[in-house]
Design a protein around this motif. Sequence first.
Motif, mmCIF file in Angstrom:
data_model
loop_
_atom_site.group_PDB
_atom_site.id
_atom_site.type_symbol
_atom_site.label_atom_id
_atom_site.label_comp_id
_atom_site.label_asym_id
_atom_site.label_seq_id
_atom_site.Cartn_x
_atom_site.Cartn_y
_atom_site.Cartn_z
ATOM 1 N N ALA A 442 0.833 -1.200 0.000
ATOM 2 C CA ALA A 442 0.000 0.000 0.000
ATOM 3 C C ALA A 442 0.874 1.259 0.000
ATOM 4 N N TYR A 443 1.949 1.216 0.771
ATOM 5 C CA TYR A 443 2.866 2.350 0.805
ATOM 6 C C TYR A 443 3.479 2.578 -0.570
ATOM 7 N N MET A 444 3.904 1.511 -1.225
ATOM 8 C CA MET A 444 4.522 1.663 -2.543
ATOM 9 C C MET A 444 3.525 2.177 -3.573
ATOM 10 N N ARG A 445 2.265 1.779 -3.470
ATOM 11 C CA ARG A 445 1.257 2.325 -4.382
ATOM 12 C C ARG A 445 1.114 3.835 -4.172
ATOM 13 N N SER A 446 1.182 4.264 -2.915
ATOM 14 C CA SER A 446 1.078 5.702 -2.650
ATOM 15 C C SER A 446 2.282 6.455 -3.205
ATOM 16 N N MET A 447 3.460 5.840 -3.135
ATOM 17 C CA MET A 447 4.647 6.487 -3.685
ATOM 18 C C MET A 447 4.553 6.647 -5.196
#
Length: 510
Positions: A442-447
């Motif tokens: 989820a964090y990488m999608r936000s990045m």
Amino acid sequence: MVDKEVVIVGAGFSGIGLGIQLRKAGITDFTILEAADDIGGVWHHNRYPGVAVDIPSTTYSYSYEPNPSWSRLFAPGDELAAYARRCAAKYGVSNHVRLHTRVEAAKYDADQHHWNVRTSGGSLTARFLISAVGPLDQPKYPDIPGLDTFAGPTVHTARWDPTIELRGKRVAVIGSGATALQLIPEIAPEVARLSAFQRTPIWVIPKPNTTIAPPMRRLFERVPVTQRVLRMATSLLAELVMTAGIAYHMRVPLFVRSVEKLCLWHLEQQVADPEIRERLTPKYGLGCKRPSFSNTYLRTFNRDNVDLVTDRIVRIVPEGIVTARTDDASGEVTEMLHEVEILLLATGFKTMQLGVVPPFPLHGTDGIEVGQWWDEHKYQNYEGISSPLAPNFWLMNGPWAAAGASWFSVIESGSRHIVRCLDEARRRGATQMVVRQEPHDAYMRSMHKKVRHTSFAQPSCSQANSYYFDRHGEAPFVRPISGPALELASRTFDLDHYRYDQAPLPGSQK
């Protein structure tokens, strides 16, 4: 039993800063492994003429340890190195440092929940392992045919030879980034001839590098709030240039264009020859490549003994550097030999690539080598600091980590993240913790969503030759958020994003 609860790799500002926060948290069973013969990291290794911090020193320092003794707003490198040593000594970190100890590899023991760390001085085990090696650690040498055939001295600026004599010599500098910007004006007055080989020009911002007079330093020491006010002002300035110009580039186009216009005005004021000005003008947008501050670099090209060479380098020979120029009309290629006696490489550092991030082979879950996996599958890192592939491991200066006005924003936020994790592991009696796959993804999608608003989304970045980009064409060097957002994230990330386990007792069934 393990040899150390925590092992930190690297005794630059990141390792020192983490050590300070560990001691403040009551965690004292740690050691810092440093390959060099002294602490300071990049400020220990970089001793070339003119080396200095490229953002205001009031911002480029620990927020809790202001230094009232900076001689200039942009302090020279020796003052940064001394500041690192002073902080390590003051906060009791020096005694935790083991010098001349290079980490060669690390492998995780999933049964015993610890890391086996192999070093140049032997092996040791650690419950938790943190890489605090900075991103500007491994010098990048140019891939130019014949580099090793040059007859004279060849020196990379990151491994400077203080015995080299430049006075009266014909000198070549290859590179046009922040290092060249500091080095070239410093050595130009003493050399017989200086040839500056530029592949990509740099955006240069006027530099308010005022001397900090003794009365002002005494004021900072006696009334610390005055220096904190100055820090707020310089941090805001740096935040505007670095964060707005890079992370929020597409959202503040008027600001970005204003900074570009300022840089172009500065170039016009500094350089007399319009043809040279044109060659020093970037053809890419602000932020694709790190900009820098200088009042002396551009005007150096007005000197009679300085040549700006923008023809492509085809090879290096014992006598010097051979360049080539192609005639636009005929297609004819003309070569030219630039005879030089000393070759200086201001070609920067290896950043996001295999063997650099992580800075040593790191075998985590199921024996997966993290660096190789990232190289094949793209760089990714929860909160810029941890991976599901490596339990009990944090990478302070890894992919998607750099944000804010100063690298100290990253150091302090990363240290806070790690200490929160270690405190939680102790509270739960856990011997293993690893970030869960779902919050990581989820964090990488936000990045990847946020990066669409950065300077890196500009098509012109393809012309920047920037270390921000990896071989996949992504820019994982930068975390596209502001400094305040970075600090908030380190204070509020959900500790349940990690999984916690206890090692089995000796003799028990797994």
